[in-house]
Design an enzyme around this catalytic site. Structure first.
Site, PDB file in Angstrom:
ATOM      1  N   ILE A   1     -10.839 -10.250   9.925  1.00  0.00           N
ATOM      2  CA  ILE A   1     -11.590 -11.431   8.848  1.00  0.00           C
ATOM      3  C   ILE A   1     -11.582 -10.889   7.642  1.00  0.00           C
ATOM      4  O   ILE A   1     -11.639 -11.546   6.670  1.00  0.00           O
ATOM      5  CB  ILE A   1     -12.769 -12.014   9.391  1.00  0.00           C
ATOM      6  CG1 ILE A   1     -14.072 -10.849   9.431  1.00  0.00           C
ATOM      7  CG2 ILE A   1     -12.726 -12.682  10.783  1.00  0.00           C
ATOM      8  CD1 ILE A   1     -15.037 -11.324   9.474  1.00  0.00           C
TER       9      ILE A   1
ATOM     10  N   SER B   1       4.328   1.283   1.819  1.00  0.00           N
ATOM     11  CA  SER B   1       5.195   0.626   0.937  1.00  0.00           C
ATOM     12  C   SER B   1       5.801   1.525  -0.129  1.00  0.00           C
ATOM     13  O   SER B   1       7.208   1.558  -0.522  1.00  0.00           O
ATOM     14  CB  SER B   1       4.760  -0.731   0.330  1.00  0.00           C
ATOM     15  OG  SER B   1       3.865  -1.238   1.506  1.00  0.00           O
TER      16      SER B   1
ATOM     17  N   ILE C   1      -6.427  -3.948   1.109  1.00  0.00           N
ATOM     18  CA  ILE C   1      -8.125  -3.841   0.955  1.00  0.00           C
ATOM     19  C   ILE C   1      -8.495  -2.542   1.063  1.00  0.00           C
ATOM     20  O   ILE C   1      -9.618  -2.505   0.858  1.00  0.00           O
ATOM     21  CB  ILE C   1      -8.335  -4.958   2.294  1.00  0.00           C
ATOM     22  CG1 ILE C   1      -8.169  -4.333   3.591  1.00  0.00           C
ATOM     23  CG2 ILE C   1      -7.989  -6.456   1.813  1.00  0.00           C
ATOM     24  CD1 ILE C   1      -9.049  -4.913   4.500  1.00  0.00           C
ATOM     25  N   ASP C   2      -7.914  -1.529   1.450  1.00  0.00           N
ATOM     26  CA  ASP C   2      -8.214  -0.116   1.849  1.00  0.00           C
ATOM     27  C   ASP C   2      -8.787   0.613   0.501  1.00  0.00           C
ATOM     28  O   ASP C   2      -9.555   1.343   0.521  1.00  0.00           O
ATOM     29  CB  ASP C   2      -7.269   0.576   2.634  1.00  0.00           C
ATOM     30  CG  ASP C   2      -6.962   0.111   3.823  1.00  0.00           C
ATOM     31  OD1 ASP C   2      -7.576  -1.037   4.307  1.00  0.00           O
ATOM     32  OD2 ASP C   2      -5.789   0.248   4.546  1.00  0.00           O
TER      33      ASP C   2
ATOM     34  N   GLY D   1     -27.507  -2.614   0.725  1.00  0.00           N
ATOM     35  CA  GLY D   1     -29.033  -2.013   0.908  1.00  0.00           C
ATOM     36  C   GLY D   1     -29.005  -1.371   2.528  1.00  0.00           C
ATOM     37  O   GLY D   1     -30.181  -1.408   2.959  1.00  0.00           O
TER      38      GLY D   1
ATOM     39  N   GLU E   1     -14.094   2.321   9.714  1.00  0.00           N
ATOM     40  CA  GLU E   1     -13.231   2.568  11.005  1.00  0.00           C
ATOM     41  C   GLU E   1     -12.477   3.916  11.132  1.00  0.00           C
ATOM     42  O   GLU E   1     -12.513   4.610  12.256  1.00  0.00           O
ATOM     43  CB  GLU E   1     -12.022   1.465  11.158  1.00  0.00           C
ATOM     44  CG  GLU E   1     -10.873   1.612  10.083  1.00  0.00           C
ATOM     45  CD  GLU E   1      -9.914   0.720  10.091  1.00  0.00           C
ATOM     46  OE1 GLU E   1      -9.810   0.142  11.393  1.00  0.00           O
ATOM     47  OE2 GLU E   1      -8.955   0.648   9.325  1.00  0.00           O
TER      48      GLU E   1
ATOM     49  N   ASP F   1      -7.033   2.696  -1.207  1.00  0.00           N
ATOM     50  CA  ASP F   1      -6.701   4.035  -0.974  1.00  0.00           C
ATOM     51  C   ASP F   1      -5.410   4.509  -1.692  1.00  0.00           C
ATOM     52  O   ASP F   1      -5.109   5.725  -1.267  1.00  0.00           O
ATOM     53  CB  ASP F   1      -6.753   4.311   0.661  1.00  0.00           C
ATOM     54  CG  ASP F   1      -5.305   3.425   1.095  1.00  0.00           C
ATOM     55  OD1 ASP F   1      -4.938   2.658   0.323  1.00  0.00           O
ATOM     56  OD2 ASP F   1      -5.192   3.544   2.338  1.00  0.00           O
TER      57      ASP F   1
ATOM     58  N   GLY G   1     -10.360  -0.111   6.476  1.00  0.00           N
ATOM     59  CA  GLY G   1     -10.031   0.892   5.287  1.00  0.00           C
ATOM     60  C   GLY G   1      -9.043   2.205   5.936  1.00  0.00           C
ATOM     61  O   GLY G   1      -8.951   2.947   4.895  1.00  0.00           O
ATOM     62  N   ARG G   2      -8.697   1.942   7.002  1.00  0.00           N
ATOM     63  CA  ARG G   2      -8.074   3.227   7.743  1.00  0.00           C
ATOM     64  C   ARG G   2      -8.743   4.681   7.380  1.00  0.00           C
ATOM     65  O   ARG G   2      -9.801   4.696   7.620  1.00  0.00           O
ATOM     66  CB  ARG G   2      -6.707   3.379   6.906  1.00  0.00           C
ATOM     67  CG  ARG G   2      -5.675   2.400   7.527  1.00  0.00           C
ATOM     68  CD  ARG G   2      -4.231   2.642   6.986  1.00  0.00           C
ATOM     69  NE  ARG G   2      -3.304   1.705   6.870  1.00  0.00           N
ATOM     70  CZ  ARG G   2      -2.979   1.226   8.236  1.00  0.00           C
ATOM     71  NH1 ARG G   2      -2.938   2.027   9.072  1.00  0.00           N
ATOM     72  NH2 ARG G   2      -1.754   0.139   8.339  1.00  0.00           N
TER      73      ARG G   2
ATOM     74  N   GLY H   1       0.956  -1.359  -0.008  1.00  0.00           N
ATOM     75  CA  GLY H   1       0.086  -0.015  -0.173  1.00  0.00           C
ATOM     76  C   GLY H   1       0.678   1.356  -0.043  1.00  0.00           C
ATOM     77  O   GLY H   1       1.977   1.219  -0.290  1.00  0.00           O
ATOM     78  N   ASP H   2       0.205   2.410   0.371  1.00  0.00           N
ATOM     79  CA  ASP H   2       0.964   3.741   0.220  1.00  0.00           C
ATOM     80  C   ASP H   2       2.143   3.600   1.219  1.00  0.00           C
ATOM     81  O   ASP H   2       3.028   4.517   0.954  1.00  0.00           O
ATOM     82  CB  ASP H   2       0.129   4.648   0.625  1.00  0.00           C
ATOM     83  CG  ASP H   2      -0.692   4.574   1.902  1.00  0.00           C
ATOM     84  OD1 ASP H   2      -0.585   3.569   2.688  1.00  0.00           O
ATOM     85  OD2 ASP H   2      -1.431   5.457   2.166  1.00  0.00           O
TER      86      ASP H   2
END
Ligand code: F6P
Length: 319
Positions: A250, A104, A126-127, A185, A222, A129, A170-171, A101-102
């Site tokens: 998870i 790294s 998974i974020d 929904g 989060e 972002d 998702g930070r 991610g960012d």
């Protein structure tokens, strides 16, 4: 050429599929693949080994990463960055594929300013972002893991006439929460990017509840740090017995979806080809408008990811 790959930061489903494609593709191109184990920590400690087909047999359907990952505090120190660079030299590594991610991406940008390191980043988080790409490895699987959990929660919520607050990871980015809210929904969604309009939500929910609504689902990212506040509001102001589910890690696991595997293959082939055909590379691959494109790492790190308008448009009660 000797090309290495490492996973850095939070692991994400699809990383193993990328590792398999990396080994297969590098050998197919007549070059030698190497693994750097345990991310930046492994680069510092020199846990770098040649990779063989047997190492990647039967792995692509598994989540996580067989070569390990880490968040490295030592890498902030230039002494350890030098040590990491010297390890790359010691094994004759000509280029590195960075799955991460960012954090790294930033680490490699700094490293490559100090030492001549060629690298190409593949967005793996998974974020979702990272600037310059609409898709990061791990996202489709995480969304499906969350969807499964939320579908289950809805069953029990509707049986008991309860409200549920589901907190997603998702930070600072609300992508997972926003897409989940739309596709499951959910009545309520709170993300860090936009202010949640409690008054409008309250008016509408009260109307619906007096008209027979049996349950309420609230998806909270989060990054908002609003999980407890929304629980209290649903309970005290909306008047529903409320439960909280924090999905936690998870969301980071599970077998990669078909889309994930295909994306992993594409990202990897583009990253390897870029390293093979260029002498000096400091880039990251992005997926935009159906195409894979390389962007300069400085531009990627300087940019700020924005959730697409068509997703934000479909959320309720956001100012
Ligand atoms: O960046 C991926 C992520 O799973 C975030 O969504 C989450 O905030 C964080 O990593 C958790 O980090 P750790 O696994 O170090 O607790």
């Amino acid at each position: 050429m000797a090309l290495a790959i490492l996973c850095s930061g939070g692991d994400a489903p699809g990383m193993n599929a990328a590792l398999k494609k990396f080994v297969d593709h590098v050998y197919k191109c007549g070059q030698t693949p190497w693994f750097i184990y345990d991310g930046l920590e492994g680069m510092i400690d020199g846990t770098i080994r040649q990779a063989y087909h047997k190492d990647v047999a039967g792995i692509l359907h598994n989540g996580g990463t067989i070569i390990g990952s880490s968040r490295s505090k030592r890498f902030y120190d230039p002494v350890y960055r030098r040590q990491a660079f010297e390890n790359l030299q010691k094994y004759g590594i000509d280029g590195v594929v960075v799955l991460g991610g960012d954090g790294s991406y930033n680490a490699f940008e700094v490293l490559s300013r100090e030492h001549p390191v060629n690298f190409v980043g593949i967005p793996g988080t998974i974020d979702n972002d990272i600037y310059g790409t609409e898709y990061c490895l791990g996202v489709d699987t995480a969304l499906n893991v969350i969807r499964h959990a939320v579908d289950n929660i809805r069953d029990t919520a509707s049986s008991f006439k309860r409200a549920f607050v589901v907190e997603t990871m998702g930070r600072e980015c609300g992508y997972l929460a926003a897409v989940t809210a739309i596709t499951s929904g959910a009545e309520i969604c709170a993300i860090p990017e936009i202010c949640f309009n409690k008054d409008a939500a309250q008016e509408q929910l009260k109307k619906e509840i007096s008209g027979g609504r049996r349950y309420v689902l609230a998806i909270v990212a989060e990054g908002t740090k609003m999980t407890e506040e929304i629980r209290q509001w649903l309970s005290d102001e909306i008047g529903m017995e409320t439960r909280v589910t924090v999905l936690g890690h998870i969301q980071r696991g599970g077998n990669p979806t078909v889309r994930e595997r295909l994306m992993a293959f594409e990202f990897t082939v583009h990253a390897v080809d870029l390293l093979l055909h260029n002498h000096s590379v400091r880039k990251a691959i992005g997926y935009r408008n159906g195409k894979f494109e390389a962007m300069d790492i400085t531009d990627v790190n300087a940019g700020h990811y924005k959730i697409p308008d068509n997703i934000l448009r479909d959320l309720h009660y956001l100012d």
